[in-house]
Design a protein around this motif. Sequence first.
Motif, PDB file in Angstrom:
ATOM      1  N   UNK A 178      42.548  18.559  51.733  1.00 10.64           N
ATOM      2  CA  UNK A 178      43.608  18.085  50.840  1.00 10.64           C
ATOM      3  C   UNK A 178      44.122  19.179  49.904  1.00 10.64           C
ATOM      4  N   UNK A 179      43.516  20.351  49.971  1.00 11.18           N
ATOM      5  CA  UNK A 179      43.999  21.472  49.166  1.00 11.18           C
ATOM      6  C   UNK A 179      45.082  22.185  49.965  1.00 11.18           C
ATOM      7  N   UNK A 180      46.311  22.049  49.520  1.00 15.78           N
ATOM      8  CA  UNK A 180      47.440  22.562  50.279  1.00 15.78           C
ATOM      9  C   UNK A 180      47.800  23.995  49.929  1.00 15.78           C
ATOM     10  N   UNK A 181      47.455  24.430  48.740  1.00 11.38           N
ATOM     11  CA  UNK A 181      47.738  25.802  48.327  1.00 11.38           C
ATOM     12  C   UNK A 181      46.674  26.287  47.348  1.00 11.38           C
ATOM     13  N   UNK A 182      46.429  27.589  47.404  1.00  6.80           N
ATOM     14  CA  UNK A 182      45.663  28.291  46.385  1.00  6.80           C
ATOM     15  C   UNK A 182      46.609  29.304  45.743  1.00  6.80           C
ATOM     16  N   UNK A 183      46.654  29.322  44.428  1.00  7.06           N
ATOM     17  CA  UNK A 183      47.478  30.300  43.710  1.00  7.06           C
ATOM     18  C   UNK A 183      46.576  31.064  42.752  1.00  7.06           C
ATOM     19  N   UNK A 184      46.484  32.367  42.946  1.00  7.16           N
ATOM     20  CA  UNK A 184      45.679  33.222  42.074  1.00  7.16           C
ATOM     21  C   UNK A 184      46.575  34.221  41.346  1.00  7.16           C
ATOM     22  N   UNK A 185      46.374  34.321  40.041  1.00  5.18           N
ATOM     23  CA  UNK A 185      47.018  35.348  39.240  1.00  5.18           C
ATOM     24  C   UNK A 185      45.951  36.372  38.853  1.00  5.18           C
ATOM     25  N   UNK A 186      46.137  37.619  39.257  1.00  7.92           N
ATOM     26  CA  UNK A 186      45.221  38.710  38.880  1.00  7.92           C
ATOM     27  C   UNK A 186      43.754  38.311  39.019  1.00  7.92           C
ATOM     28  N   UNK A 187      43.318  37.928  40.225  1.00 11.56           N
ATOM     29  CA  UNK A 187      41.959  37.377  40.377  1.00 11.56           C
ATOM     30  C   UNK A 187      40.849  38.416  40.249  1.00 11.56           C
ATOM     31  N   UNK A 188      39.725  37.972  39.662  1.00 11.14           N
ATOM     32  CA  UNK A 188      38.493  38.747  39.652  1.00 11.14           C
ATOM     33  C   UNK A 188      37.716  38.360  40.909  1.00 11.14           C
ATOM     34  N   UNK A 189      37.528  39.314  41.815  1.00 12.05           N
ATOM     35  CA  UNK A 189      36.964  39.001  43.123  1.00 12.05           C
ATOM     36  C   UNK A 189      35.659  39.732  43.438  1.00 12.05           C
ATOM     37  N   UNK A 190      35.336  40.758  42.675  1.00 14.44           N
ATOM     38  CA  UNK A 190      34.090  41.484  42.941  1.00 14.44           C
ATOM     39  C   UNK A 190      33.512  42.021  41.633  1.00 14.44           C
ATOM     40  N   UNK A 191      32.477  41.346  41.154  1.00 16.35           N
ATOM     41  CA  UNK A 191      31.762  41.766  39.941  1.00 16.35           C
ATOM     42  C   UNK A 191      30.352  42.233  40.276  1.00 16.35           C
ATOM     43  N   UNK A 192      30.146  42.562  41.537  1.00 10.81           N
ATOM     44  CA  UNK A 192      28.807  42.920  41.998  1.00 10.81           C
ATOM     45  C   UNK A 192      28.352  44.267  41.441  1.00 10.81           C
ATOM     46  N   UNK A 193      27.063  44.511  41.522  1.00  8.72           N
ATOM     47  CA  UNK A 193      26.465  45.729  40.978  1.00  8.72           C
ATOM     48  C   UNK A 193      27.046  46.996  41.598  1.00  8.72           C
ATOM     49  N   UNK A 198      32.760  47.944  38.415  1.00  6.93           N
ATOM     50  CA  UNK A 198      31.607  47.873  37.511  1.00  6.93           C
ATOM     51  C   UNK A 198      30.962  49.240  37.312  1.00  6.93           C
ATOM     52  N   UNK A 199      30.861  50.010  38.378  1.00  9.39           N
ATOM     53  CA  UNK A 199      30.105  51.268  38.330  1.00  9.39           C
ATOM     54  C   UNK A 199      30.896  52.436  37.749  1.00  9.39           C
ATOM     55  N   UNK A 231      29.977  34.248  42.711  1.00  7.44           N
ATOM     56  CA  UNK A 231      30.400  35.053  41.563  1.00  7.44           C
ATOM     57  C   UNK A 231      31.384  36.136  42.006  1.00  7.44           C
ATOM     58  N   UNK A 232      31.126  36.728  43.160  1.00 10.31           N
ATOM     59  CA  UNK A 232      31.983  37.779  43.721  1.00 10.31           C
ATOM     60  C   UNK A 232      32.518  37.317  45.076  1.00 10.31           C
ATOM     61  N   UNK A 233      33.638  36.602  45.102  1.00 10.25           N
ATOM     62  CA  UNK A 233      34.158  35.998  46.345  1.00 10.25           C
ATOM     63  C   UNK A 233      34.446  37.007  47.449  1.00 10.25           C
ATOM     64  N   UNK A 234      34.702  38.256  47.097  1.00  7.89           N
ATOM     65  CA  UNK A 234      34.977  39.260  48.117  1.00  7.89           C
ATOM     66  C   UNK A 234      33.778  39.465  49.041  1.00  7.89           C
ATOM     67  N   UNK A 235      32.581  39.076  48.582  1.00  7.01           N
ATOM     68  CA  UNK A 235      31.358  39.238  49.366  1.00  7.01           C
ATOM     69  C   UNK A 235      31.028  37.995  50.197  1.00  7.01           C
ATOM     70  N   UNK A 236      31.951  37.069  50.307  1.00  6.72           N
ATOM     71  CA  UNK A 236      31.711  35.827  51.046  1.00  6.72           C
ATOM     72  C   UNK A 236      31.491  36.095  52.533  1.00  6.72           C
ATOM     73  N   UNK A 237      30.694  35.237  53.153  1.00  6.68           N
ATOM     74  CA  UNK A 237      30.508  35.295  54.605  1.00  6.68           C
ATOM     75  C   UNK A 237      31.775  34.792  55.294  1.00  6.68           C
ATOM     76  N   UNK A 257      42.514  45.734  39.523  1.00  5.30           N
ATOM     77  CA  UNK A 257      42.046  44.668  40.414  1.00  5.30           C
ATOM     78  C   UNK A 257      42.753  44.670  41.767  1.00  5.30           C
ATOM     79  N   UNK A 258      43.804  45.468  41.905  1.00  6.09           N
ATOM     80  CA  UNK A 258      44.673  45.364  43.074  1.00  6.09           C
ATOM     81  C   UNK A 258      43.963  45.685  44.386  1.00  6.09           C
ATOM     82  N   UNK A 259      43.111  46.697  44.386  1.00  6.47           N
ATOM     83  CA  UNK A 259      42.414  47.088  45.621  1.00  6.47           C
ATOM     84  C   UNK A 259      41.559  45.935  46.154  1.00  6.47           C
ATOM     85  N   UNK A 260      40.858  45.239  45.280  1.00  6.15           N
ATOM     86  CA  UNK A 260      40.041  44.106  45.713  1.00  6.15           C
ATOM     87  C   UNK A 260      40.909  42.961  46.231  1.00  6.15           C
TER      88      UNK A 260
END
Length: 334
Positions: A178-193, A198-199, A231-237, A257-260
Amino acid sequence: MTGKNDRKGAIKKLKLLTYNSKSNVDTFREKLDANYKTVFLPNNVERNEYKYGNTDCDILVPEIYSSNRIMIYIHGGCFSGGSRVAYRSFCSSLATKCFCRVVVPEFRLSPAFPYPAAIEDIQNVFRAVFTEEQVSASLNTQKGEKTLMPEIIIAADGSGASIACALLFNLRERYRNCIKHIVFFSPWLDLSENSKLITTKKLSDEVLSSDILRKSASDYTFSSNTNIPYVSPLLAEDEQLTSFPPTFIQMGEKEILLENARAFCERLKSLGNKCELDIWPDMMFMFQMADEYLHESHLALDKVGKIITEDSAGDEAVKIENQPKLVSSLSSEA
């Protein structure tokens, strides 16, 4: 507002959305609310308060909206700030542009309520919204007509995008459909170590810095948790990103954040999902929330509204066929 942009004014205001290692959390929240609150909502949007899943929420209702479309907006604020007060004006503009009601939950914030408190609150809100929209659709369907399924939009900015993705990863198929759209503004996608954000200690743009991201992440959860997709969606399976709803990501060209975001978009598309990355030249983090300083802010939200109402993502099932209904009260739907 004059025809010339006030870039310095915009950056000064947008920096209030961020929280670094020298910040006091109470002061951060107070300044954010004080500088973003508005006495009058734009475009005659009506505000109601409602409790979904035991979480207090604003429901922002534009003069005209599609009866089966509703947006849940998960605000940013570095996991530690942001509120309904601060986001009312911005979300009211979204409601008008997208011809939909917008639910803005007052979810729990870190550091007093660390991961996964915010995710739990948003999950409860989503299930309550889903159930009530289904009931409302059934009651408003005439005998012999096909019941319209709820058209739910999940929108988020900054740290809210991490929470939004965690919600999606946890949802069963019947909810996710039932989720028809996802809209992200400047998303935080990788906060991993191991994330470059971060580094790299001196990494920064006009608004964000690696210090802001590190401080926000450390207040939100243990460092070991930053390596998980919740926490870091970019690392999702791959299986977590398969059958992901059509996604629209909007951000400025000058963001760290653009590269992520590019990497996340490419992963979604490689798995057969629809994703559009909308990059605005010379713009900064969350430029959409500095509309009194930047002409592009208005144009960017116009584009988001077009994506939602015309369904540029390509899913014919969510095109608007019925004219949006004029309403003056939410009482019959809440």
